[in-house]
Design a protein around this motif. Sequence first.
Motif, mmCIF file in Angstrom:
data_model
loop_
_atom_site.group_PDB
_atom_site.id
_atom_site.type_symbol
_atom_site.label_atom_id
_atom_site.label_comp_id
_atom_site.label_asym_id
_atom_site.label_seq_id
_atom_site.Cartn_x
_atom_site.Cartn_y
_atom_site.Cartn_z
ATOM 1 N N SER A 142 -57.425 6.405 -3.004
ATOM 2 C CA SER A 142 -56.389 6.767 -2.029
ATOM 3 C C SER A 142 -54.985 6.572 -2.589
ATOM 4 O O SER A 142 -54.075 7.343 -2.285
ATOM 5 C CB SER A 142 -56.573 5.952 -0.733
ATOM 6 O OG SER A 142 -57.594 6.537 0.045
ATOM 7 N N ASN A 191 -62.182 3.689 12.502
ATOM 8 C CA ASN A 191 -61.250 4.003 11.417
ATOM 9 C C ASN A 191 -61.802 5.013 10.390
ATOM 10 O O ASN A 191 -61.349 6.160 10.327
ATOM 11 C CB ASN A 191 -60.873 2.654 10.780
ATOM 12 C CG ASN A 191 -59.904 2.752 9.644
ATOM 13 O OD1 ASN A 191 -59.867 3.727 8.912
ATOM 14 N ND2 ASN A 191 -59.106 1.714 9.452
ATOM 15 N N TRP A 192 -62.794 4.615 9.598
ATOM 16 C CA TRP A 192 -63.195 5.538 8.520
ATOM 17 C C TRP A 192 -64.016 6.703 9.048
ATOM 18 O O TRP A 192 -64.010 7.789 8.485
ATOM 19 C CB TRP A 192 -63.832 4.822 7.327
ATOM 20 C CG TRP A 192 -65.224 4.279 7.395
ATOM 21 C CD1 TRP A 192 -65.843 3.757 8.483
ATOM 22 C CD2 TRP A 192 -66.157 4.176 6.303
ATOM 23 N NE1 TRP A 192 -67.098 3.316 8.130
ATOM 24 C CE2 TRP A 192 -67.315 3.554 6.802
ATOM 25 C CE3 TRP A 192 -66.125 4.528 4.962
ATOM 26 C CZ2 TRP A 192 -68.435 3.293 6.001
ATOM 27 C CZ3 TRP A 192 -67.232 4.272 4.167
ATOM 28 C CH2 TRP A 192 -68.367 3.662 4.682
ATOM 29 N N ILE A 196 -55.701 11.994 13.335
ATOM 30 C CA ILE A 196 -55.082 11.009 12.426
ATOM 31 C C ILE A 196 -53.921 10.300 13.133
ATOM 32 O O ILE A 196 -53.749 9.089 13.022
ATOM 33 C CB ILE A 196 -54.608 11.692 11.117
ATOM 34 C CG1 ILE A 196 -55.818 12.323 10.407
ATOM 35 C CG2 ILE A 196 -53.922 10.689 10.202
ATOM 36 C CD1 ILE A 196 -55.488 13.109 9.150
ATOM 37 N N LEU A 206 -49.195 5.256 5.692
ATOM 38 C CA LEU A 206 -50.300 5.002 4.754
ATOM 39 C C LEU A 206 -49.877 4.013 3.688
ATOM 40 O O LEU A 206 -50.640 3.118 3.309
ATOM 41 C CB LEU A 206 -50.740 6.314 4.093
ATOM 42 C CG LEU A 206 -51.947 6.944 4.757
ATOM 43 C CD1 LEU A 206 -51.545 7.848 5.882
ATOM 44 C CD2 LEU A 206 -52.735 7.716 3.736
ATOM 45 N N VAL A 247 -59.619 5.005 3.629
ATOM 46 C CA VAL A 247 -59.948 6.389 3.240
ATOM 47 C C VAL A 247 -58.803 7.386 3.440
ATOM 48 O O VAL A 247 -58.860 8.501 2.910
ATOM 49 C CB VAL A 247 -61.177 6.915 4.045
ATOM 50 C CG1 VAL A 247 -62.429 6.108 3.731
ATOM 51 C CG2 VAL A 247 -60.919 6.923 5.551
ATOM 52 N N TYR A 248 -57.781 6.998 4.221
ATOM 53 C CA TYR A 248 -56.830 8.029 4.658
ATOM 54 C C TYR A 248 -56.022 8.678 3.543
ATOM 55 O O TYR A 248 -55.599 9.826 3.685
ATOM 56 C CB TYR A 248 -55.934 7.501 5.788
ATOM 57 C CG TYR A 248 -56.710 7.536 7.082
ATOM 58 C CD1 TYR A 248 -56.782 8.692 7.833
ATOM 59 C CD2 TYR A 248 -57.470 6.443 7.477
ATOM 60 C CE1 TYR A 248 -57.557 8.763 8.976
ATOM 61 C CE2 TYR A 248 -58.245 6.497 8.626
ATOM 62 C CZ TYR A 248 -58.282 7.668 9.372
ATOM 63 O OH TYR A 248 -59.055 7.738 10.488
ATOM 64 N N SER A 266 -61.803 13.982 10.357
ATOM 65 C CA SER A 266 -60.621 14.848 10.257
ATOM 66 C C SER A 266 -60.707 15.739 9.017
ATOM 67 O O SER A 266 -60.232 16.870 9.041
ATOM 68 C CB SER A 266 -59.318 14.057 10.296
ATOM 69 O OG SER A 266 -59.384 12.930 9.501
ATOM 70 N N VAL A 271 -58.269 11.390 2.239
ATOM 71 C CA VAL A 271 -58.458 12.342 3.341
ATOM 72 C C VAL A 271 -57.215 13.239 3.454
ATOM 73 O O VAL A 271 -57.308 14.467 3.528
ATOM 74 C CB VAL A 271 -58.687 11.577 4.671
ATOM 75 C CG1 VAL A 271 -58.496 12.484 5.877
ATOM 76 C CG2 VAL A 271 -60.084 10.944 4.682
ATOM 77 N N SER A 319 -63.189 8.383 11.678
ATOM 78 C CA SER A 319 -62.174 9.380 12.017
ATOM 79 C C SER A 319 -61.617 10.050 10.772
ATOM 80 O O SER A 319 -61.278 11.232 10.802
ATOM 81 C CB SER A 319 -61.023 8.726 12.788
ATOM 82 O OG SER A 319 -61.272 8.811 14.149
ATOM 83 N N GLY A 320 -61.522 9.288 9.688
ATOM 84 C CA GLY A 320 -61.064 9.870 8.429
ATOM 85 C C GLY A 320 -61.998 10.987 7.978
ATOM 86 O O GLY A 320 -61.562 12.103 7.683
#
Length: 450
Positions: A264, A47-48, A69, A153, A124-125, A54, A128, A50-51
């Motif tokens: 976020s 998860n984070w 994402i 989100l 984090v998204y 990206s 991000v 990948s954030g």
Amino acid sequence: MEDINYPSFFSLNYQMELIEKAKEIIETNWRGNFTVPTNKLYPFQWNWDSGFVSMGVANYDIEKTIAEIKSMFSGQWENGMLPHILFHSEREKTYFPNFDFWQSTVNQGAPAKPKSSGITQPPVYGFVLEDIFNKHQSNQSLIDFVKAIFPKLVAYHRFLYTFRDPNQEGLFYIFHPWESGRDNSPLWDESLNRIKIDKNTLTKYKRIDTTLADASERPTQDQYDRYVYLLELGKRYAYDGVEIAEQSPFLIQDCMMNAILIKSNESLINIGRALQLDVSEIVEWQEKSKANFSDKFWNEELGVFASYDMRSGEQLKHKEIGGFIPLFAGIATDNQAKRIADYLQSVSDKGYFLCPSFDIDSPLFDSKRYWRGPVWPHMNWMIREGLQKYGYHNLAETVKSDSLYLVKKLGFYEYFESQKSRVPNISKGYGGANFSWTASTIISFLSEPS
Ligand code: GLC
């Protein structure tokens, strides 16, 4: 120890080389529509990780960023939960606990595919997405993507406020250390040690991590038993039952994760307002979270923010890296920020690379083992942003140049030795090699105006 003359060390040519190498690593770890953290040790989508990936990749390949994402959110549960791991390949056997151990579909809203873990990671998204959005305001396909992903989100944050905040404080809990992203920090020791393990009833399992990485850098067996115990507890209550808050011996409001949620939220509010989307629900959450954050987490004696153990009813009184992240969220007072900055400066002056993940003066500090003392590049990215925000530009620069130095000297590893005097005697970093978030953080650092 050689004298580090950072400016000449990082010539423009050298920076270009570093960026090229980082891109190569991310390319090697790319699996068609997402990036694995590293080849063998972590063969799925995290998860984070990948954030952060990206955000770095958005500096040169927006298509890949969007794919990464999208792939992460393909694993979102109906209740909004965004899992910490997506097991895109069910044939990959080099990881424990794998999908068959988690059995995510005990929760009826978990997708049949991709299979996932049953816990989450730092949210984090939001930030991000804002970072990417700000860089690509004129790209229509990116704007369309942001509009499409936005409600997902919001649903994820709604999950945290609905299922993880039993006292309605605007501060959510975790019931497993792996949710914090700082899996094996000494921060959790006391709370974990309270768990009574009966080896006869604990589900049998076999670790794989210690066959792939040096056991001295990995969690101990006793710790692992407790991780498995909590995983089983989550599974018993379908990973979102109210019983988790009632039954789990490990129930923590993590100051870092809540700071990241606030950061976020703020990003979602900014994006939503720019695109004329409804943000009223987020604004309400945000008010409550911000109002309660400092009272719950600030520790005046330590001079840092400290997480809160809901079982003991006390703060976890340690100087730990998560306690600096509220600067990144902009929710520290100037005085709180000064205490943290002064502390970090003193750590640097004592001969440590910034930022060691745990209190260098604690007997629990270990500059080599996982989250118990080493430096983590993606953490440094957030801390540097936070220090900048509060005007500590020199210190922020040290955080950045220490990160670049460690990568140059020791390679693109998962994490790094924090004690300067030890570095001349070692030839590589710690944990997984060719690590995606290390690569993407380097790209993020070198793509920012300094
Ligand atoms: C480790 C880290 C965690 C990370 C994962 C994949 O478990 O503690 O934060 O997400 O590795 O890199």
